[in-house]
Design an enzyme around this catalytic site. Structure first.
Site, PDB file in Angstrom:
ATOM      1  N   ASP A 202       1.380   4.866   1.653  1.00 53.56           N
ATOM      2  CA  ASP A 202       0.964   5.755   2.735  1.00 53.56           C
ATOM      3  C   ASP A 202       1.627   7.106   2.564  1.00 53.56           C
ATOM      4  O   ASP A 202       2.798   7.190   2.183  1.00 53.56           O
ATOM      5  CB  ASP A 202       1.344   5.153   4.089  1.00 53.56           C
ATOM      6  CG  ASP A 202       0.554   3.900   4.379  1.00 53.56           C
ATOM      7  OD1 ASP A 202      -0.611   3.839   3.961  1.00 53.56           O
ATOM      8  OD2 ASP A 202       1.105   2.971   4.991  1.00 53.56           O
TER       9      ASP A 202
ATOM     10  N   ASP B 113       0.842  -1.182   0.000  1.00 48.02           N
ATOM     11  CA  ASP B 113       0.000   0.000   0.000  1.00 48.02           C
ATOM     12  C   ASP B 113       0.890   1.250   0.000  1.00 48.02           C
ATOM     13  O   ASP B 113       2.081   1.162   0.300  1.00 48.02           O
ATOM     14  CB  ASP B 113      -0.943   0.022   1.220  1.00 48.02           C
ATOM     15  CG  ASP B 113      -0.260  -0.507   2.470  1.00 48.02           C
ATOM     16  OD1 ASP B 113       0.965  -0.293   2.612  1.00 48.02           O
ATOM     17  OD2 ASP B 113      -0.916  -1.116   3.302  1.00 48.02           O
TER      18      ASP B 113
ATOM     19  N   ASP C 119       8.472   2.329  13.935  1.00 49.91           N
ATOM     20  CA  ASP C 119       9.058   1.154  14.606  1.00 49.91           C
ATOM     21  C   ASP C 119      10.514   0.871  14.237  1.00 49.91           C
ATOM     22  O   ASP C 119      11.385   0.808  15.094  1.00 49.91           O
ATOM     23  CB  ASP C 119       8.177  -0.090  14.416  1.00 49.91           C
ATOM     24  CG  ASP C 119       7.693  -0.291  12.985  1.00 49.91           C
ATOM     25  OD1 ASP C 119       8.153   0.445  12.099  1.00 49.91           O
ATOM     26  OD2 ASP C 119       6.873  -1.201  12.748  1.00 49.91           O
TER      27      ASP C 119
HETATM   28  P1  ATP Z   1       3.590  -3.874   5.002  1.00 52.42           P
HETATM   29  O1  ATP Z   1       4.410  -4.090   3.781  1.00 52.42           O
HETATM   30  O2  ATP Z   1       3.297  -5.111   5.781  1.00 52.42           O
HETATM   31  O3  ATP Z   1       2.364  -3.021   4.781  1.00 52.42           O
HETATM   32  P2  ATP Z   1       4.505  -1.576   6.490  1.00 52.42           P
HETATM   33  O4  ATP Z   1       5.854  -1.259   7.064  1.00 52.42           O
HETATM   34  O5  ATP Z   1       3.984  -0.663   5.426  1.00 52.42           O
HETATM   35  O6  ATP Z   1       4.576  -3.079   5.984  1.00 52.42           O
HETATM   36  P3  ATP Z   1       2.118  -0.953   7.903  1.00 52.42           P
HETATM   37  O7  ATP Z   1       1.423  -1.772   8.952  1.00 52.42           O
HETATM   38  O8  ATP Z   1       1.435  -0.710   6.606  1.00 52.42           O
HETATM   39  O9  ATP Z   1       3.525  -1.646   7.684  1.00 52.42           O
HETATM   40  O10 ATP Z   1       2.493   0.426   8.594  1.00 52.42           O
HETATM   41  C1  ATP Z   1       2.961   1.545   7.872  1.00 52.42           C
HETATM   42  C2  ATP Z   1       4.054   2.240   8.654  1.00 52.42           C
HETATM   43  O11 ATP Z   1       3.541   2.677   9.915  1.00 52.42           O
HETATM   44  C3  ATP Z   1       5.254   1.364   8.999  1.00 52.42           C
HETATM   45  O12 ATP Z   1       6.167   1.309   7.942  1.00 52.42           O
HETATM   46  C4  ATP Z   1       5.804   2.053  10.222  1.00 52.42           C
HETATM   47  O13 ATP Z   1       6.561   3.191   9.858  1.00 52.42           O
HETATM   48  C5  ATP Z   1       4.550   2.556  10.918  1.00 52.42           C
HETATM   49  N1  ATP Z   1       4.063   1.582  11.937  1.00 52.42           N
HETATM   50  C6  ATP Z   1       3.156   0.597  11.745  1.00 52.42           C
HETATM   51  N2  ATP Z   1       2.945  -0.078  12.885  1.00 52.42           N
HETATM   52  C7  ATP Z   1       3.716   0.498  13.825  1.00 52.42           C
HETATM   53  C8  ATP Z   1       3.936   0.281  15.214  1.00 52.42           C
HETATM   54  N3  ATP Z   1       3.310  -0.702  15.846  1.00 52.42           N
HETATM   55  N4  ATP Z   1       4.792   1.097  15.856  1.00 52.42           N
HETATM   56  C9  ATP Z   1       5.417   2.111  15.220  1.00 52.42           C
HETATM   57  N5  ATP Z   1       5.272   2.380  13.916  1.00 52.42           N
HETATM   58  C10 ATP Z   1       4.430   1.587  13.219  1.00 52.42           C
HETATM   59 MG    MG Z   2       2.098  -0.851   4.539  1.00 51.56          MG
END
Ligand code: ATP
Ligand code: MG
Length: 455
Positions: A56, A54, A143
């Site tokens: 963001d 996705d 994170d």
């Molecule tokens: P994916 O490819 O699984 O979507 P992602 O890193 O994009 O991985 P998301 O859950 O979509 O994960 O979250 C988007 C962003 O939000 C992460 O990259 C991170 O920067 C932040 N984030 C998500 N969850 C947390 C958390 N529990 N604590 C701190 N930051 C978080």
């Molecule tokens: Mg994501």
């Protein structure tokens, strides 16, 4: 603090790989005078030449300001409001305003005092100055370092407040700040660490990894509904086999799946091998681009546990047949896991039925086309049965026979005859002199059929 700026010519993120809708939103925000960055997992994935799940976005525009720019914007959330910019059919891009560190979970969960203080403030006032922050604060509350890079649409540069680019190049997953503190703040980050390291094939920085073992018991404080979401993400991450090995190595499995860990301790190495094989099968199916239902994923991953438990119920005479033994073992297991991982009831029942159909498929080859073939869960049950037959060598002939009934062009199930509604037929009226209106509306028989060709 000033970020490290990596100019366009020194990184590989190309605009052509950004989803056009996300790009349009970034440009509209920028043209309206706001800062607008691509952030999180999509920047990481694009830099690694992977396809992001996705896109963001993050900006200094406040939610109401974003809404003024996009008529298709929906604001969600109460304390921290986010914007969803809708497009297509049920699709949206999430746009967040930079978040402050005071919005970090440890402050949010600090206790009743903060909540009470927040509650005393007039509605709508709290949030603003408390939760919105600067780009730097926003990066620091994320994170892992590789998840905190920003792509600035104005300069096309990567902005790095956490030294994430160096970690990305060295393929290291590192917590931002002290890992123990960050895991205690939000224990779900431990599962995220294992999943991200497995998916990206990154090494975990030693402290980031060691702290998982130290802090694993905090996971028990996380919401079981959220842990269910994490379970689904693990099952469909495409690197489950590696993640499963790390869950065991760090000891997190004992807290995340206590039932599975207990079961493993009573089994020979064979039990563990079967789970790892199921994980490998799931990963391979996803690599082949197949989409698997959550019921099939759950059935396969927990299958060895459910099968041995069903065998025990059968042997001890607690149930009359293998089918009911499997139904009971699935329900009993997820009921025990409930206080840690809350699998929804409908999914439990779907998984149990899938196992029951699978047992019937392995029991006997079909004498004739059977109604089993038309059950919605038949294809998934057949997949499970085929996997089981390959693993154990049992029921191969039966599975092959059933597979003949499973093809994409098999006849569709006969629909249940619908109750026919009685049509209202007006009683014949006494003949009346034709009016101007009835001349414009000739009797139905004279009109072209409504669904006929409209030439
Ligand atoms: P994916 O490819 O699984 O979507 P992602 O890193 O994009 O991985 P998301 O859950 O979509 O994960 O979250 C988007 C962003 O939000 C992460 O990259 C991170 O920067 C932040 N984030 C998500 N969850 C947390 C958390 N529990 N604590 C701190 N930051 C978080
Ligand atoms: Mg994501």
């Amino acid at each position: 603090m000033q970020p490290i700026v990596i100019p366009r010519e020194r990184h590989s993120l190309s605009r052509s790989r950004i989803r056009p809708e996300a790009l349009r939103i970034l440009y509209r925000l920028r043209n309206a005078g706001y800062t607008a960055y691509l952030c999180g997992g999509c920047v990481r994935d694009l830099l690694l030449n992977r396809t992001p799940k996705d896109f963001d976005l993050v900006t200094n525009a406040r939610p109401e300001e974003i809404r003024r720019l996009f008529h298709n914007c929906r604001i969600i959330g109460r304390r921290f409001q986010l914007c969803h910019i809708l497009f297509g059919r049920n699709e949206f891009i999430e746009v967040a305003t930079f978040r402050s560190l005071t919005d970090a979970p440890e402050v949010l969960h600090a206790g009743r005092r903060l909540k009470a203080a927040v509650a005393r403030l007039p509605a709508g006032l709290i949030v603003r100055d408390n939760v919105f922050g600067t780009p730097e604060e926003d990066a620091l509350r994320r994170d892992f370092t590789v998840n905190a890079l920003f792509y600035d649409i104005s300069s096309l540069a990567i902005l790095d407040y956490v030294n994430g680019m160096a970690d990305l190049e060295a393929r290291i997953l590192r917590c931002i700040g002290d890992p123990r503190r960050r895991y205690v703040e939000d224990p779900v980050r431990m599962i995220r660490a294992i999943r991200h390291a497995a998916v990206l094939d990154f090494a975990m920085e030693p402290e980031t990894r060691a702290a998982i073992t130290d802090c694993r018991n905090y996971l028990a404080y996380s919401s079981p509904a959220r842990l269910f979401d994490e379970l689904l993400k693990l099952l469909s991450c495409g690197a489950l086999e590696r993640a499963y090995a790390e869950l065991k190595a760090t000891g997190l499995i004992e807290v995340l799946f206590p039932t599975l860990s207990e079961w493993l301790s009573t089994q020979s190495i064979e039990g563990d091998r079967r789970i790892a094989e199921a994980a490998r099968w799931l990963d391979a199916a996803l690599r082949d681009g197949r989409s698997l239902s959550p019921a099939l994923q759950l059935a396969l991953f927990f299958g060895p546990l459910h099968e041995t438990e069903a065998e025990r119920l059968l042997q001890t005479g607690q149930v009359p047949s293998r089918v009911s033994a499997l139904l009971s073992s699935v329900h009993l297991h997820f009921a025990r896991l409930r206080s840690r991982v809350l699998v929804p009831k409908s999914l439990i029942s779907e998984t149990a039925h899938l196992m029951a159909i699978m047992a019937r498929l392995l029991r006997a080859p079909p004498a004739s086309p059977s109604s089993l073939c038309f059950r919605p869960l038949f294809p998934a049950a057949l997949e499970y049965a085929a996997f089981h037959a390959r693993q154990t060598g049992e029921g191969e002939a039966e599975v092959n026979a059933w597979a003949l009934f499973h093809s994409d062009d098999r006849p569709a199930p006969t629909p249940h005859p619908k109750k026919r509604r009685r049509r209202f037929v007006p009683r014949p009226q006494p003949a009346a002199a034709p009016t101007a209106e009835s001349e414009w509306n000739p009797p139905l028989a004279a009109q072209p059929a409504a669904d006929g060709p409209s030439l």
